[in-house]
Scaffold this motif. Structure first.
Motif, PDB file in Angstrom:
ATOM      1  N   SER A  39      36.788  36.006  35.276  1.00 54.11           N
ATOM      2  CA  SER A  39      37.983  36.080  35.975  1.00 54.11           C
ATOM      3  C   SER A  39      37.785  36.518  37.334  1.00 54.11           C
ATOM      4  O   SER A  39      38.656  36.651  37.989  1.00 54.11           O
ATOM      5  N   TRP A  87      35.144  36.288  41.008  1.00 52.47           N
ATOM      6  CA  TRP A  87      34.258  35.312  41.979  1.00 52.47           C
ATOM      7  C   TRP A  87      32.848  35.599  41.433  1.00 52.47           C
ATOM      8  O   TRP A  87      32.376  36.857  41.146  1.00 52.47           O
ATOM      9  N   TYR A 110      33.561  33.091  39.327  1.00 49.36           N
ATOM     10  CA  TYR A 110      34.407  32.302  38.085  1.00 49.36           C
ATOM     11  C   TYR A 110      33.351  31.576  37.294  1.00 49.36           C
ATOM     12  O   TYR A 110      33.622  30.531  36.782  1.00 49.36           O
TER      13      TYR A 110
END
Length: 391
Positions: free
Chosen positions: A79, A81, A83
């Motif tokens: 959820s 960066w 990701y």
């Protein structure tokens, strides 16, 4: 150009999640078996059923906890960066991210899960070998290894960068677990191939099937335990070893029940004693016909001399014995007299304990078998119709 070797795939998140799912499926399946056989299991042996149920529930809680933690961490990583899911599965508990209280509770849960699974198997071994001498030997050999294995769970309290402490705790846990696996499998093989070989591999009542599955599961556990010594950071192997221990206990218990419990061993001794009496009586009658001036041996004397012969001696010296029994008999004859006397004392204690246990188990075994399969051949051949024959 320098080539960099990446981390092994067995330590990755996909393998970790897959193996946790497999162990969870094995645990749920065993729990369903335990619950649905409770109506027969509990009357046969209360303690074994309670230990089996407790070990399954604790193993289920442990696996649910691990799966929940793993999926929660993967959800958080996916959820933010960049990701992406991390490749390497972290060691649980993660001391750098967890509080001390969380680490202690997780280690305590791991400890009681290991204790319950090994306690179930140790209690099952005392059913196979019920004499006081055999029980003391089982406790003295296995209990220290179980305590070390479960106690090393608190090695998780060490910091993540304290590699010496973590490696030492993992090594001790893996060595003790592999030793226990080898001893567990040896106990099953000794009982099935030497002690109760006449009933352990019969085709009736799926007796041989239970025995074969129990031995195969024990072999899998032993192999995994020894492999884990060389790859001590593959932590999902520890979960497989634990669930195999519980499955081995359950399969072994029903192998023992299907073979007639201690009643079957006692019935075999009665049958062996009957053969010895007939053999001695036949020899006495042949001697009387060959030498008429000699007075024939009285039936009472023949019966007395036959009664002095141990039924276990007959079982171990009969020509119909399998090769394993004949090999042990031959090796035992080459042992020193001190060792032979010790072995005879151990066998005598085992026979006496089997006689006493058969009396206690006859009523409950007959009730369970009647409610389970009242008209089966297994009941007619294994149930003792008259309890007074024990006396």
């Amino acid at each position: 150009m320098t080539e960099y070797e990446g981390p092994p795939f067995v330590l990755s998140y996909p393998v970790h999640v897959l193996m946790n799912g497999i162990v969870f499926a094995f645990t749920v399946s065993l729990l369903v078996h335990v619950i649905f056989t409770a109506v027969y299991h509990f009357p046969l042996n209360h303690m074994n059923f309670l230990l089996q149920l407790a070990s399954c529930l604790l193993m289920l809680i442990m696996e649910c906890t691990k799966i929940g933690i793993t999926l929660s961490r993967m959800s958080y990583a996916g959820s933010v960066w960049p990701y992406m899911f991390p490749f390497m599965a972290p060691r649980l508990p993660n001391a750098s991210r967890w509080t001390t209280v969380q680490t202690v509770f997780y280690s305590f849960l791991q400890m009681i899960t290991l204790l319950s699974s090994h306690a179930t198997h140790i209690q099952f071994l005392t059913l196979l070998f019920p004499s006081k001498l055999e029980t003391r030997m089982i406790y003295w050999m296995l209990t220290p290894l179980v305590l070390i294995t479960s106690g090393m769970s608190f090695g998780n309290l060490a910091a993540d960068n304290d590699l010496k402490t973590l490696d030492l705790s993992d090594a001790l846990m893996n060595i003790c677990d592999s030793s226990l696996a080898l001893l567990y499998m040896s106990g099953l093989l000794i009982w099935g191939c030497l002690v109760n070989w006449r009933r352990a591999w019969r085709g009736d009542g799926s007796t041989a099937s239970f025995g074969a599955f129990a031995i195969v599961v024990a072999l899998f556990k032993t192999v995994i335990s020894f492999v884990h010594i060389g790859y001590d950071r593959v932590y999902w192997m520890r979960d497989l070893s634990s669930i195999f221990t519980i499955w081995q206990s359950w399969l072994g218990f029903w192998w023992w029940v299907s073979a007639g419990m201690n009643i079957g061993e006692y019935a075999d001794r009665l049958q062996a004693k009957k053969h010895v009496v007939q053999h001695v009586s036949r020899r006495g009658s042949e001697g009387t016909q060959a030498d008429m001036p000699e007075p024939a041996e009285a039936p009472e004397a023949a019966h007395s001399s036959a009664s002095d012969i141990s039924p276990q001696t007959y079982l171990f010296t009969t020509d119909s014995a399998p090769w394993a029994v004949r090999l042990v008999r031959k090796i035992g004859s080459l042992a020193p007299n001190v060792m032979q006397r010790r072995f005879e004392y151990l066998r005598s204690a085992h026979s006496t304990a089997i006689n006493n246990a058969a009396v206690d188990q006859a009523a409950s075994y007959a009730r369970v078998m009647q409610s389970w399969m009242p008209s089966a051949d297994l009941l007619r051949r294994m149930r003792l119709q008259d309890k007074t024959m024990y006396d």
